[in-house]
Design an enzyme around this catalytic site. Structure first.
Site, mmCIF file in Angstrom:
data_model
loop_
_atom_site.group_PDB
_atom_site.id
_atom_site.type_symbol
_atom_site.label_atom_id
_atom_site.label_comp_id
_atom_site.label_asym_id
_atom_site.label_seq_id
_atom_site.Cartn_x
_atom_site.Cartn_y
_atom_site.Cartn_z
ATOM 1 N N TYR A 84 -4.544 7.986 -6.608
ATOM 2 C CA TYR A 84 -3.594 7.041 -5.996
ATOM 3 C C TYR A 84 -4.082 6.576 -4.618
ATOM 4 O O TYR A 84 -4.077 5.378 -4.321
ATOM 5 C CB TYR A 84 -2.235 7.726 -5.897
ATOM 6 C CG TYR A 84 -1.107 6.853 -5.389
ATOM 7 C CD1 TYR A 84 -0.641 5.783 -6.144
ATOM 8 C CD2 TYR A 84 -0.494 7.123 -4.167
ATOM 9 C CE1 TYR A 84 0.409 4.999 -5.686
ATOM 10 C CE2 TYR A 84 0.556 6.345 -3.709
ATOM 11 C CZ TYR A 84 1.003 5.287 -4.472
ATOM 12 O OH TYR A 84 2.045 4.514 -4.022
ATOM 13 N N SER A 119 0.885 -1.162 0.000
ATOM 14 C CA SER A 119 0.000 0.000 0.000
ATOM 15 C C SER A 119 0.921 1.210 0.000
ATOM 16 O O SER A 119 1.877 1.262 -0.776
ATOM 17 C CB SER A 119 -0.943 -0.053 1.206
ATOM 18 O OG SER A 119 -1.761 1.085 1.267
ATOM 19 N N LYS A 176 -4.744 2.804 -2.979
ATOM 20 C CA LYS A 176 -3.939 2.272 -1.873
ATOM 21 C C LYS A 176 -4.787 2.013 -0.630
ATOM 22 O O LYS A 176 -4.484 1.114 0.145
ATOM 23 C CB LYS A 176 -2.761 3.213 -1.576
ATOM 24 C CG LYS A 176 -1.736 3.241 -2.710
ATOM 25 C CD LYS A 176 -1.159 1.854 -2.979
ATOM 26 C CE LYS A 176 -0.075 1.832 -4.030
ATOM 27 N NZ LYS A 176 0.518 0.500 -4.241
HETATM 28 N N1 LIG Z 1 8.219 5.112 -4.459
HETATM 29 C C1 LIG Z 1 7.410 5.567 -3.528
HETATM 30 O O1 LIG Z 1 7.565 6.728 -3.049
HETATM 31 C C2 LIG Z 1 6.327 4.701 -2.973
HETATM 32 C C3 LIG Z 1 5.731 5.080 -1.757
HETATM 33 C C4 LIG Z 1 4.709 4.302 -1.235
HETATM 34 C C5 LIG Z 1 4.290 3.171 -1.907
HETATM 35 N N2 LIG Z 1 4.876 2.819 -3.089
HETATM 36 C C6 LIG Z 1 4.375 1.611 -3.762
HETATM 37 O O2 LIG Z 1 5.403 0.636 -3.773
HETATM 38 C C7 LIG Z 1 5.293 -0.184 -4.945
HETATM 39 C C8 LIG Z 1 6.605 -0.165 -5.699
HETATM 40 O O3 LIG Z 1 6.836 1.168 -6.119
HETATM 41 P P1 LIG Z 1 8.230 1.649 -6.712
HETATM 42 O O4 LIG Z 1 8.417 3.030 -6.246
HETATM 43 O O5 LIG Z 1 9.247 0.612 -6.459
HETATM 44 O O6 LIG Z 1 7.831 1.723 -8.269
HETATM 45 P P2 LIG Z 1 8.705 1.480 -9.592
HETATM 46 O O7 LIG Z 1 10.143 1.633 -9.334
HETATM 47 O O8 LIG Z 1 8.067 2.354 -10.627
HETATM 48 O O9 LIG Z 1 8.395 -0.049 -9.913
HETATM 49 C C9 LIG Z 1 7.107 -0.460 -10.268
HETATM 50 C C10 LIG Z 1 7.182 -1.870 -10.802
HETATM 51 O O10 LIG Z 1 5.850 -2.293 -11.139
HETATM 52 C C11 LIG Z 1 5.852 -2.812 -12.479
HETATM 53 N N3 LIG Z 1 4.519 -2.614 -13.056
HETATM 54 C C12 LIG Z 1 3.881 -1.435 -13.251
HETATM 55 N N4 LIG Z 1 2.690 -1.651 -13.840
HETATM 56 C C13 LIG Z 1 2.580 -2.993 -14.013
HETATM 57 C C14 LIG Z 1 1.588 -3.829 -14.586
HETATM 58 N N5 LIG Z 1 0.448 -3.332 -15.118
HETATM 59 N N6 LIG Z 1 1.799 -5.164 -14.589
HETATM 60 C C15 LIG Z 1 2.935 -5.685 -14.092
HETATM 61 N N7 LIG Z 1 3.913 -4.946 -13.534
HETATM 62 C C16 LIG Z 1 3.731 -3.604 -13.510
HETATM 63 C C17 LIG Z 1 6.968 -2.018 -13.183
HETATM 64 O O11 LIG Z 1 7.487 -2.647 -14.337
HETATM 65 P P3 LIG Z 1 6.858 -2.389 -15.804
HETATM 66 O O12 LIG Z 1 6.575 -0.913 -15.900
HETATM 67 O O13 LIG Z 1 7.885 -2.882 -16.737
HETATM 68 O O14 LIG Z 1 5.604 -3.189 -15.851
HETATM 69 C C18 LIG Z 1 8.004 -2.004 -12.064
HETATM 70 O O15 LIG Z 1 8.703 -3.237 -12.040
HETATM 71 C C19 LIG Z 1 4.133 0.398 -5.745
HETATM 72 O O16 LIG Z 1 2.961 -0.327 -5.470
HETATM 73 C C20 LIG Z 1 4.018 1.815 -5.217
HETATM 74 O O17 LIG Z 1 2.746 2.365 -5.406
HETATM 75 C C21 LIG Z 1 5.895 3.554 -3.628
#
Ligand SMILES: NC(=O)c1ccc[n+]([C@@H]2O[C@H](COP(=O)([O-])OP(=O)(O)OC[C@H]3O[C@@H](n4cnc5c(N)ncnc54)[C@H](OP(=O)(O)O)[C@@H]3O)[C@@H](O)[C@H]2O)c1
Length: 279
Positions: A158, A144, A162
């Site tokens: 978003y 989340s 979440k």
């Molecule tokens: N970064 C932050 O500040 C933050 C904070 C709180 C929560 N989160 C959550 O943590 C999780 C990871 O985030 P992150 O920051 O590590 O993001 P990220 O670096 O953009 O990685 C996202 C991953 O999800 C994959 N993805 C996206 N859409 C997809 C789909 N339709 N089917 C399959 N794979 C898909 C992407 O690969 P492809 O695009 O190649 O599919 C990538 O491997 C997410 O759920 C995000 O919302 C992030």
């Protein structure tokens, strides 16, 4: 939990938090499977994991799929768990974001975010749960966000997804507990990943100001919290002190509420079992 020879499936394992978690788990002796859409990033990550492997029998698999599509999610999980590799842990890290003022956000943004963040998570859980039920064990970890317990300006789309992941995971935890399957939810604050870089140009000023009040973590820090959370079978994984304080502030007595729910559910289950015996 000892990760040695355990099969961990990580959606979104080719980038950011998912990829950092994959790196940690391969170093702990796990078999790691990753799912995402872009083949190039999957291949690059698989090569990185291969180089970090401690034992030659550790298996690394990468499968390209768009998890917002049920058939693709089902096929991906089926392919990765064939040949005697049932899933021990599923980590749902695949996700996207797009901030902006509500009135400026296209309706498609709301639909796309819900499709990936909520339905993507639902699809991989749906595909994995029967396999875990068969074995009477497993762990599911759904990503989340702080925006999954706290409404944050600029994130109407978003936050909705979440909060949905959190609500879904809370109920899933209750339903799967009797089957030996544990469900956790992770609430990361801003984390330095490609997702954070992507959203930066779209962030309203108010969003920036709110984000500025909390520390940005690295993907490795969040990954460490996830691995620790799995080991300790935590229900809510709050990666740092700021996040824990925010959570306490927003949710005051959540633990007590959960305890009452668990107790009520256990009572009802006993009642159901007694009824079944009596009839
Ligand atoms: N970064 C932050 O500040 C933050 C904070 C709180 C929560 N989160 C959550 O943590 C999780 C990871 O985030 P992150 O920051 O590590 O993001 P990220 O670096 O953009 O990685 C996202 C991953 O999800 C994959 N993805 C996206 N859409 C997809 C789909 N339709 N089917 C399959 N794979 C898909 C992407 O690969 P492809 O695009 O190649 O599919 C990538 O491997 C997410 O759920 C995000 O919302 C992030």
């Amino acid at each position: 939990m000892n990760f040695d020879q355990q099969h961990v499936i990580i959606t979104g394992g080719s980038s950011g938090i998912g990829r950092a978690t994959a790196r940690l788990l391969i170093q702990r002796g796990a078999h790691v499977s990753i799912i995402a859409r872009r083949q190039e990033l999957l291949d690059e990550t698989a090569a990185e994991l291969q180089a970090l492997r401690g034992q030659p029998e550790q298996r690394i698999r990468a499968h390209a799929a768009d998890l917002s599509a049920w058939e693709q999610a089902r096929e991906a999980i089926a392919a990765l768990t064939a040949d005697g590799f049932p899933p021990d842990v599923l980590i749902n890290s695949a996700g996207i974001t797009h901030p902006g003022y509500f009135e400026h956000l296209d309706l498609d943004v709301f639909r796309r975010l819900m499709d990936v963040n909520f339905f993507g998570t639902l699809h991989s859980c749906r595909a994995v749960v029967p396999l875990m039920m068969e074995r009477g064990r497993g762990q599911i970890v759904n990503l989340s966000s702080v925006a999954g317990f706290l409404g944050v300006f600029g994130y109407t789309a978003y936050c909705a997804t979440k909060f949905a992941v959190r609500g879904f995971s809370d109920v899933l935890r209750q339903e799967l507990k009797p089957h030996g399957i544990h469900v956790s939810v992770v609430f990361p604050p801003d984390t330095d990943t490609p997702q954070l870089q992507y959203e930066d140009p779209f962030k309203p000023l108010e969003t920036r100001r709110i984000s500025g009040t909390a520390k940005t973590l690295t993907a490795d820090q969040v990954a460490q919290a996830i691995v620790r959370g799995i080991e300790r079978r935590q229900v809510y994984i709050l990666p740092n002190l700021d996040t824990r304080l925010y959570f306490m502030l927003v949710n005051g007595f959540t633990g007590l509420a959960r305890w009452i729910l668990d107790w009520t559910i256990a009572q009802a289950r006993r009642e159901r079992e007694l009824d079944a015996k009596g009839s």
